[in-house]
Scaffold this motif. Structure first.
Motif, PDB file in Angstrom:
ATOM      1  N   GLY A  28       0.769  -1.243   0.000  1.00 33.28           N
ATOM      2  CA  GLY A  28       0.000   0.000   0.000  1.00 33.28           C
ATOM      3  C   GLY A  28       0.792   1.281   0.000  1.00 33.28           C
ATOM      4  O   GLY A  28       0.219   2.364  -0.123  1.00 33.28           O
ATOM      5  N   TYR A  29       2.115   1.198   0.117  1.00 36.98           N
ATOM      6  CA  TYR A  29       2.935   2.406   0.179  1.00 36.98           C
ATOM      7  C   TYR A  29       3.549   2.699  -1.194  1.00 36.98           C
ATOM      8  O   TYR A  29       4.713   2.412  -1.457  1.00 36.98           O
ATOM      9  N   LYS A  30       2.745   3.275  -2.067  1.00 32.76           N
ATOM     10  CA  LYS A  30       3.209   3.627  -3.408  1.00 32.76           C
ATOM     11  C   LYS A  30       3.950   4.963  -3.332  1.00 32.76           C
ATOM     12  O   LYS A  30       3.334   5.990  -3.009  1.00 32.76           O
ATOM     13  N   PRO A  31       5.236   4.978  -3.625  1.00 32.00           N
ATOM     14  CA  PRO A  31       6.013   6.207  -3.436  1.00 32.00           C
ATOM     15  C   PRO A  31       5.601   7.369  -4.339  1.00 32.00           C
ATOM     16  O   PRO A  31       5.943   8.512  -4.057  1.00 32.00           O
ATOM     17  N   TRP A  32       4.862   7.075  -5.400  1.00 32.09           N
ATOM     18  CA  TRP A  32       4.396   8.142  -6.290  1.00 32.09           C
ATOM     19  C   TRP A  32       3.026   8.677  -5.869  1.00 32.09           C
ATOM     20  O   TRP A  32       2.514   9.617  -6.473  1.00 32.09           O
ATOM     21  N   ALA A  33       2.417   8.083  -4.839  1.00 28.59           N
ATOM     22  CA  ALA A  33       1.072   8.471  -4.407  1.00 28.59           C
ATOM     23  C   ALA A  33       1.139   9.339  -3.153  1.00 28.59           C
ATOM     24  O   ALA A  33       2.214   9.602  -2.598  1.00 28.59           O
ATOM     25  N   SER A  34      -0.021   9.792  -2.700  1.00 32.38           N
ATOM     26  CA  SER A  34      -0.099  10.607  -1.486  1.00 32.38           C
ATOM     27  C   SER A  34      -1.344  10.222  -0.699  1.00 32.38           C
ATOM     28  O   SER A  34      -2.267   9.592  -1.224  1.00 32.38           O
ATOM     29  N   PRO A  84       2.785  13.053   0.674  1.00 34.40           N
ATOM     30  CA  PRO A  84       3.380  12.023  -0.186  1.00 34.40           C
ATOM     31  C   PRO A  84       3.778  10.799   0.619  1.00 34.40           C
ATOM     32  O   PRO A  84       4.156  10.892   1.785  1.00 34.40           O
ATOM     33  N   LEU A  85       3.700   9.631  -0.020  1.00 37.48           N
ATOM     34  CA  LEU A  85       4.023   8.370   0.655  1.00 37.48           C
ATOM     35  C   LEU A  85       5.471   7.949   0.449  1.00 37.48           C
ATOM     36  O   LEU A  85       5.850   6.833   0.817  1.00 37.48           O
ATOM     37  N   THR A  86       6.281   8.828  -0.105  1.00 40.31           N
ATOM     38  CA  THR A  86       7.685   8.493  -0.374  1.00 40.31           C
ATOM     39  C   THR A  86       8.420   8.071   0.898  1.00 40.31           C
ATOM     40  O   THR A  86       9.124   7.058   0.921  1.00 40.31           O
ATOM     41  N   GLY A  87       8.260   8.856   1.965  1.00 32.00           N
ATOM     42  CA  GLY A  87       8.945   8.537   3.217  1.00 32.00           C
ATOM     43  C   GLY A  87       8.443   7.256   3.841  1.00 32.00           C
ATOM     44  O   GLY A  87       9.230   6.459   4.376  1.00 32.00           O
ATOM     45  N   LEU A  88       7.130   7.034   3.782  1.00 32.74           N
ATOM     46  CA  LEU A  88       6.564   5.805   4.333  1.00 32.74           C
ATOM     47  C   LEU A  88       7.064   4.589   3.565  1.00 32.74           C
ATOM     48  O   LEU A  88       7.373   3.553   4.156  1.00 32.74           O
ATOM     49  N   HIS A  89       7.141   4.711   2.246  1.00 34.35           N
ATOM     50  CA  HIS A  89       7.643   3.590   1.456  1.00 34.35           C
ATOM     51  C   HIS A  89       9.081   3.277   1.833  1.00 34.35           C
ATOM     52  O   HIS A  89       9.445   2.110   2.035  1.00 34.35           O
ATOM     53  N   GLN A  90       9.902   4.310   1.974  1.00 35.77           N
ATOM     54  CA  GLN A  90      11.305   4.077   2.316  1.00 35.77           C
ATOM     55  C   GLN A  90      11.433   3.492   3.720  1.00 35.77           C
ATOM     56  O   GLN A  90      12.249   2.582   3.953  1.00 35.77           O
ATOM     57  N   ALA A  91      10.639   3.988   4.672  1.00 31.28           N
ATOM     58  CA  ALA A  91      10.657   3.418   6.020  1.00 31.28           C
ATOM     59  C   ALA A  91      10.227   1.963   5.980  1.00 31.28           C
ATOM     60  O   ALA A  91      10.766   1.115   6.719  1.00 31.28           O
ATOM     61  N   CYS A  92       9.283   1.650   5.110  1.00 29.39           N
ATOM     62  CA  CYS A  92       8.815   0.268   4.975  1.00 29.39           C
ATOM     63  C   CYS A  92       9.923  -0.649   4.466  1.00 29.39           C
ATOM     64  O   CYS A  92      10.047  -1.787   4.926  1.00 29.39           O
ATOM     65  N   THR A  93      10.748  -0.179   3.541  1.00 30.23           N
ATOM     66  CA  THR A  93      11.834  -1.031   3.044  1.00 30.23           C
ATOM     67  C   THR A  93      12.824  -1.361   4.153  1.00 30.23           C
ATOM     68  O   THR A  93      13.403  -2.445   4.173  1.00 30.23           O
ATOM     69  N   ARG A  94      13.020  -0.438   5.086  1.00 28.62           N
ATOM     70  CA  ARG A  94      13.883  -0.718   6.249  1.00 28.62           C
ATOM     71  C   ARG A  94      13.199  -1.724   7.177  1.00 28.62           C
ATOM     72  O   ARG A  94      13.816  -2.681   7.656  1.00 28.62           O
ATOM     73  N   MET A  95      11.914  -1.501   7.437  1.00 26.04           N
ATOM     74  CA  MET A  95      11.164  -2.370   8.335  1.00 26.04           C
ATOM     75  C   MET A  95      11.059  -3.786   7.780  1.00 26.04           C
ATOM     76  O   MET A  95      11.239  -4.767   8.508  1.00 26.04           O
ATOM     77  N   ALA A  96      10.779  -3.909   6.474  1.00 22.28           N
ATOM     78  CA  ALA A  96      10.583  -5.223   5.876  1.00 22.28           C
ATOM     79  C   ALA A  96      11.806  -6.112   6.036  1.00 22.28           C
ATOM     80  O   ALA A  96      11.685  -7.323   6.229  1.00 22.28           O
ATOM     81  N   ARG A  97      12.992  -5.525   5.990  1.00 25.23           N
ATOM     82  CA  ARG A  97      14.233  -6.282   6.078  1.00 25.23           C
ATOM     83  C   ARG A  97      14.851  -6.242   7.472  1.00 25.23           C
ATOM     84  O   ARG A  97      15.934  -6.766   7.694  1.00 25.23           O
ATOM     85  N   ALA A  98      14.156  -5.584   8.412  1.00 25.56           N
ATOM     86  CA  ALA A  98      14.713  -5.401   9.760  1.00 25.56           C
ATOM     87  C   ALA A  98      16.095  -4.773   9.676  1.00 25.56           C
ATOM     88  O   ALA A  98      17.041  -5.213  10.328  1.00 25.56           O
ATOM     89  N   ASP A  99      16.197  -3.715   8.889  1.00 21.04           N
ATOM     90  CA  ASP A  99      17.451  -2.976   8.709  1.00 21.04           C
ATOM     91  C   ASP A  99      17.513  -1.886   9.778  1.00 21.04           C
ATOM     92  O   ASP A  99      17.301  -0.711   9.515  1.00 21.04           O
ATOM     93  N   TYR A 100      17.798  -2.306  11.013  1.00 22.28           N
ATOM     94  CA  TYR A 100      17.768  -1.391  12.161  1.00 22.28           C
ATOM     95  C   TYR A 100      18.765  -0.245  12.030  1.00 22.28           C
ATOM     96  O   TYR A 100      18.461   0.902  12.350  1.00 22.28           O
ATOM     97  N   CYS A 101      19.958  -0.548  11.567  1.00 24.35           N
ATOM     98  CA  CYS A 101      21.025   0.448  11.521  1.00 24.35           C
ATOM     99  C   CYS A 101      20.956   1.358  10.308  1.00 24.35           C
ATOM    100  O   CYS A 101      21.698   2.336  10.223  1.00 24.35           O
ATOM    101  N   GLY A 102      20.092   1.040   9.355  1.00 22.94           N
ATOM    102  CA  GLY A 102      20.013   1.854   8.148  1.00 22.94           C
ATOM    103  C   GLY A 102      21.255   1.741   7.290  1.00 22.94           C
ATOM    104  O   GLY A 102      21.621   2.691   6.604  1.00 22.94           O
TER     105      GLY A 102
END
Length: 359
Positions: A214-220, A225-243
């Motif tokens: 549901g986090y389409k980076p081109w949508a709002s 805009p959902l750009t930040g949510l999409h990027q945060a989701c990519t970190r969450m999905a992989r458990a990338d705690y340290c970024g």
């Protein structure tokens, strides 16, 4: 349970087996350019084998050389260029990205969302900065959103001297296709907007999964805009705690997530896929990684995360986020409450790295 609450029940298939080319010599005879393009987008025999692979961001294979030991932040296809095209239908000079699909330029008279796109060959780059060619072999608009298109792609495998789908396939998505997203992601998992560049995000990778959740980076949403949510989701999905692009999860780890915009809400009712009574709060997320943690998803000791990114987190700094979410480790430079996204998971045995079995 309503559809909104069912939607965030997400199975992360993140420790993924790569489809490897079997039986190829280490270096095949080079193929002439005209023959190479003639061979693109042909049906391929199922002679590839599955091999264990680390969790993925792009959803692509790490390397064409299946005997090479390659770390998880490598990819055979990181970004592609919209122009100039290597090959295209007559009259098509370039492609442009509109939301979740590509458009040929100039637009062919035939019209249609895929007209002039299929059959093109683009310049692309792998994670080592090497040039790659990627062909668009098919296009299918999403049934839920016709403006979002799934592309079947192939990249030129210089090792095997064959066109090959660079996307990793799994049991549930065996012939993985790709979505298109503007810009590119580097090895640290950071997204960069770059004019004329796009990412082919394969279905079994975090970039595409977050779009499908549901986090389409081109949508709002409500003007945001959902750009930040999409990027945060990519970190969450992989458990990338340290970024830093390193994942801390296992295949088929089931999670629940919810965001500050209310696009996806916390699941409160039990189902076959999810039992809230078994779950607990794991972490809160920003585009550059976790803002705070309660525990690790795969059960490894918290100390390992603190050592992986020293000076990033403060241990013993309790943060109450509301709704029963409570962190015991928090970022030193960001307020935990600024997180865009939070998640629950079942978690692994403490002090171990045993995989968490989910659906």
């Amino acid at each position: 349970m309503n559809a909104m609450k069912k939607f965030p029940l997400v199975c992360l298939f993140l420790q993924l087996p790569a489809l490897a080319w079997a039986g190829a010599p280490a270096s095949a005879t080079p193929v002439h350019e005209a023959e190479r393009y003639a061979r693109r987008c042909q049906s391929q025999a199922a002679y590839r084998i599955a091999r264990p692979q680390g969790t993925m961001l792009w959803g692509t294979k790490r390397d064409w050389d299946t005997e090479k030991v390659t770390e998880e932040r490598s990819s055979v296809l990181v970004s592609a260029e919209l122009a100039p095209l290597r090959q295209a239908d007559a009259g098509v000079k370039a492609l442009r990205l509109e939301g979740g699909h590509l458009v040929a330029s100039p637009v062919p008279e035939a019209g249609g969302v895929t007209s002039g796109v299929v059959g093109t060959v683009l310049h692309a780059t792998d994670s080592h900065g090497r040039r790659v060619e990627v062909a668009i072999c098919g296009a299918e608009p999403s049934a839920e959103d016709p403006g979002m298109v799934f592309y079947r792609i192939e990249a030129w495998n210089a090792v095997a001297q064959e066109w090959e789908n660079p996307c990793v396939g799994l049991d549930r998505v065996t012939d993985s296709r790709a979505l298109v997203v503007s810009g590119f992601w580097d090895a640290s998992g950071a997204h960069h907007e770059a004019p004329g560049k796009l990412t082919f995000a394969c279905q079994n990778g975090a970039i595409a999964k977050c779009i499908l959740w549901g986090y389409k980076p081109w949508a709002s949403r409500d003007g945001q805009p959902l750009t930040g949510l999409h990027q945060a989701c990519t970190r969450m999905a992989r458990a990338d705690y340290c970024g830093n692009g390193r994942s801390h999860t296992h295949q088929e780890t089931t999670i629940d997530m919810y965001d500050r915009l209310g696009l996806i809400q916390r699941t409160t009712e039990a189902s076959e896929e999810w039992d809230p009574a078994r779950a607990s709060f794991e972490a809160a997320w920003a585009p550059d990684g976790a803002t705070c943690l309660a525990r690790t998803r795969d059960g490894r000791a918290m100390e390992t995360i603190l050592q992986e990114c020293p000076n990033r987190f403060q241990k013993g700094a309790v943060a109450e986020l509301g709704g029963g979410d409570r962190c015991t480790v928090r970022r030193v430079d960001v307020h935990p409450g600024s997180a865009l996204l939070r998640n629950l998971s079942y978690g692994g045995p403490k002090g171990t790295t045993a995989p968490v079995q989910g659906r």
